[in-house]
Design a protein around this motif. Structure first.
Motif, PDB file in Angstrom:
ATOM      1  N   GLY A  47       0.851  -1.182   0.000  1.00 33.19           N
ATOM      2  CA  GLY A  47       0.000   0.000   0.000  1.00 33.19           C
ATOM      3  C   GLY A  47       0.887   1.231   0.000  1.00 33.19           C
ATOM      4  O   GLY A  47       2.041   1.189   0.441  1.00 33.19           O
ATOM      5  N   LYS A  48       0.357   2.317  -0.502  1.00 36.35           N
ATOM      6  CA  LYS A  48       1.152   3.543  -0.591  1.00 36.35           C
ATOM      7  C   LYS A  48       0.301   4.708  -0.099  1.00 36.35           C
ATOM      8  O   LYS A  48      -0.822   4.899  -0.540  1.00 36.35           O
ATOM      9  N   LEU A  49       0.858   5.482   0.818  1.00 35.65           N
ATOM     10  CA  LEU A  49       0.202   6.671   1.340  1.00 35.65           C
ATOM     11  C   LEU A  49       1.149   7.830   1.120  1.00 35.65           C
ATOM     12  O   LEU A  49       2.338   7.720   1.410  1.00 35.65           O
ATOM     13  N   PRO A  96     -15.949   6.604   4.462  1.00 36.98           N
ATOM     14  CA  PRO A  96     -16.445   5.429   3.736  1.00 36.98           C
ATOM     15  C   PRO A  96     -15.597   5.059   2.512  1.00 36.98           C
ATOM     16  O   PRO A  96     -16.114   4.717   1.470  1.00 36.98           O
ATOM     17  N   ILE A  97     -14.275   5.153   2.605  1.00 41.36           N
ATOM     18  CA  ILE A  97     -13.414   4.831   1.462  1.00 41.36           C
ATOM     19  C   ILE A  97     -12.398   3.786   1.888  1.00 41.36           C
ATOM     20  O   ILE A  97     -12.365   3.387   3.041  1.00 41.36           O
ATOM     21  N   GLY A  98     -11.551   3.354   0.967  1.00 41.19           N
ATOM     22  CA  GLY A  98     -10.572   2.322   1.245  1.00 41.19           C
ATOM     23  C   GLY A  98      -9.570   2.729   2.315  1.00 41.19           C
ATOM     24  O   GLY A  98      -9.365   3.906   2.600  1.00 41.19           O
ATOM     25  N   LEU A 103      -6.594   6.744   5.187  1.00 38.88           N
ATOM     26  CA  LEU A 103      -5.472   7.133   6.028  1.00 38.88           C
ATOM     27  C   LEU A 103      -4.670   8.263   5.400  1.00 38.88           C
ATOM     28  O   LEU A 103      -4.236   9.185   6.087  1.00 38.88           O
ATOM     29  N   GLN A 104      -4.479   8.197   4.108  1.00 39.43           N
ATOM     30  CA  GLN A 104      -3.701   9.210   3.402  1.00 39.43           C
ATOM     31  C   GLN A 104      -4.317  10.597   3.565  1.00 39.43           C
ATOM     32  O   GLN A 104      -3.610  11.585   3.689  1.00 39.43           O
ATOM     33  N   PRO A 107      -5.573  13.743   8.576  1.00 38.67           N
ATOM     34  CA  PRO A 107      -4.435  14.336   9.275  1.00 38.67           C
ATOM     35  C   PRO A 107      -4.117  13.639  10.601  1.00 38.67           C
ATOM     36  O   PRO A 107      -2.971  13.643  11.040  1.00 38.67           O
ATOM     37  N   ARG A 108      -5.111  13.017  11.224  1.00 39.59           N
ATOM     38  CA  ARG A 108      -4.846  12.325  12.491  1.00 39.59           C
ATOM     39  C   ARG A 108      -3.920  11.128  12.299  1.00 39.59           C
ATOM     40  O   ARG A 108      -3.133  10.811  13.186  1.00 39.59           O
ATOM     41  N   PHE A 109      -4.004  10.470  11.147  1.00 45.52           N
ATOM     42  CA  PHE A 109      -3.076   9.372  10.882  1.00 45.52           C
ATOM     43  C   PHE A 109      -1.645   9.905  10.802  1.00 45.52           C
ATOM     44  O   PHE A 109      -0.731   9.335  11.376  1.00 45.52           O
ATOM     45  N   TRP A 110      -1.454  11.004  10.109  1.00 46.36           N
ATOM     46  CA  TRP A 110      -0.114  11.579   9.959  1.00 46.36           C
ATOM     47  C   TRP A 110       0.404  12.089  11.304  1.00 46.36           C
ATOM     48  O   TRP A 110       1.605  12.032  11.570  1.00 46.36           O
TER      49      TRP A 110
END
Length: 121
Positions: A47-49, A96-98, A103-104, A107-110
């Motif tokens: 996977g790529k973010l 509701p997306i992949g 995640l990409q 902002p909370r993921f980053w």
């Protein structure tokens, strides 16, 4: 062939350390083919973010997701997260997306990734 290192930052090392020994060995064992792939390909099977020019790759290992980036010495592992914790994260974010796309764009993921970096300073 130049040396290849798999660097666990303190956050990912702590996450790995909390897992059962058998699972730790499984995760580490899955990295054995990684040097050739990282050095010789575009990491298409991962996977790529991407955000602000920074690229993270995701390696799925059963119920876990390992987030890493290329480094001049090999790879730096930023986080090892349970799929269930990611599901919860996505549910709380109401996206509701992949998985990678969600995640990409979140902002909370980053911030989660940056928190791991901050712990190394």
């Amino acid at each position: 062939m130049r040396p290849f290192q798999i660097i666990f930052n303190p956050m990912s090392a702590a996450e790995l350390g909390k897992l059962p020994k058998e699972l730790q060995l499984y995760i580490l064992g899955e990295f054995r083919g990684l040097p050739q792939e990282v050095l010789n390909t575009d990491l298409e099977r991962f996977g790529k973010l991407e955000r602000d020019g920074k690229i993270l790759h995701r390696l799925r290992l059963g119920d876990y997701r390992v987030y890493f980036e290329r480094h001049e010495l090999g790879v730096v592992v930023h986080r090892i997260l349970s799929r269930n914790s990611l599901r919860d994260f996505l549910f709380r974010s109401s996206l509701p997306i992949g998985e990678d796309a969600a995640l990409q764009e979140n902002p909370r993921f980053w911030e989660l990734i940056e928190a791991a970096k901050a712990s190394t300073k």
